[in-house]
Design a protein around this motif. Structure first.
Motif, PDB file in Angstrom:
ATOM      1  N   MET A  36       1.556   8.129  -4.962  1.00 27.20           N
ATOM      2  CA  MET A  36       2.545   8.205  -3.630  1.00 27.20           C
ATOM      3  C   MET A  36       4.507   7.686  -4.580  1.00 27.20           C
ATOM      4  SD  MET A  36       0.777   7.385  -0.963  1.00 27.20           S
ATOM      5  CE  MET A  36       2.559   7.518   0.261  1.00 27.20           C
ATOM      6  N   ARG A  76       2.564  11.442  -0.817  1.00 27.72           N
ATOM      7  CA  ARG A  76       1.639  11.541  -1.282  1.00 27.72           C
ATOM      8  C   ARG A  76       1.275  12.831  -2.003  1.00 27.72           C
ATOM      9  NH1 ARG A  76      -3.790  12.766  -0.898  1.00 27.72           N
ATOM     10  NH2 ARG A  76      -5.685  11.306  -1.613  1.00 27.72           N
ATOM     11  N   GLU A 115      -2.206   4.938  -6.003  1.00 28.90           N
ATOM     12  CA  GLU A 115      -2.941   5.376  -4.944  1.00 28.90           C
ATOM     13  C   GLU A 115      -3.925   3.839  -4.685  1.00 28.90           C
ATOM     14  OE1 GLU A 115      -4.337   8.833  -1.681  1.00 28.90           O
ATOM     15  OE2 GLU A 115      -5.113   8.315  -3.899  1.00 28.90           O
TER      16      GLU A 115
END
Length: 240
Positions: A36, A76, A115
């Motif tokens: 992210m 993302r 993540e």
């Protein structure tokens, strides 16, 4: 410096770390999966990388995005390659979170995280009305690495402590701020300022990360107070 020397001296370093710093202001993510990252922070990448804007918290996150714009601050990035991230020339700080570590970060100061890190955007109702990074902070819980940004080299203060909201970057999850207004300081200065509002962290055995810069417009970035820091990752437990 001739052209070939310039290319060699400014090329990326080889690294086996998932998060590494190319310089004090540039994060190199060795991507093999997904991370992210702050929307708009990508300055370049190699390999095959796809980007998708994300909001946290399902319907709650969508509502926050509509009301504040904060719900869509992350994207993302997935694929294989090297992803290069930066934010307005701010210093990059890499922290390692253990499974039981949790930290609250000003939404504008989150650059990237793995993540594996759980995250949510929460309203800080206790400091509503204070001109800090806004009423919304990003809560990050390990395990995994995170990268935050600061204007200049940060200072980590033990709690209890009071801080300028515009200079406050993050704090440990075991303490929570409340807003305090110092009317004497406001009267002394003669106008409203960051010093007239303060964040009070009254809890014990926590920490608060501050920067040597008052970010009057947290959503718009800025410049100033820049200095190099080490490239080593920091374990959050070192602050406790």
């Amino acid at each position: 410096m001739d052209f070939d020397d310039f290319v060699r001296s400014h090329g990326p370093d080889e690294t086996t770390k998932t998060f590494d710093r190319e310089s004090s202001k540039l994060l190199d993510v060795a991507l093999d999966g997904a991370v992210m990252a702050k929307a708009g922070s990508m300055i370049g990448y190699t390999g095959e990388v796809a980007f998708e804007r994300k909001s946290s918290g399902g319907l709650k996150g969508m509502l926050k995005k509509r009301v504040t714009g904060e719900g869509g601050v992350m994207m993302r990035a997935s694929g294989v390659g090297h992803l290069y991230l930066a934010d307005a020339g701010k210093e990059v700080q890499i922290l390692e979170l253990d499974a039981d570590d949790e930290v609250s970060v000003n939404g504008n100061d989150v650059l990237a995280f793995e993540e594996s890190v759980n995250w949510d955007i929460k309203m800080m109702s206790s400091i509503a009305g204070v001109s800090s990074g806004g009423m919304f902070n990003v809560y990050l819980q390990g395990p995994g690495h995170i990268a935050i940004t600061t204007h200049g080299e940060p200072l980590v203060l033990p709690t209890p402590v009071r801080t300028d909201p515009n200079a406050t970057v993050a704090w440990s999850a075991n303490v929570s701020p409340s807003a305090k207004r110092d009317l004497n300081i406001k009267s002394f200065i003669g106008r409203s300022s960051g010093e007239s509002f303060q964040l009070e962290f009254a809890g014990q055995d926590g920490f608060v990360i501050v920067q040597p810069y008052e970010e009057a417009n947290p959503d718009g970035g800025g410049s100033g107070g820049e200095s190099a820091t080490t490239g080593e990752g920091i374990n959050v437990s070192d602050f406790l």
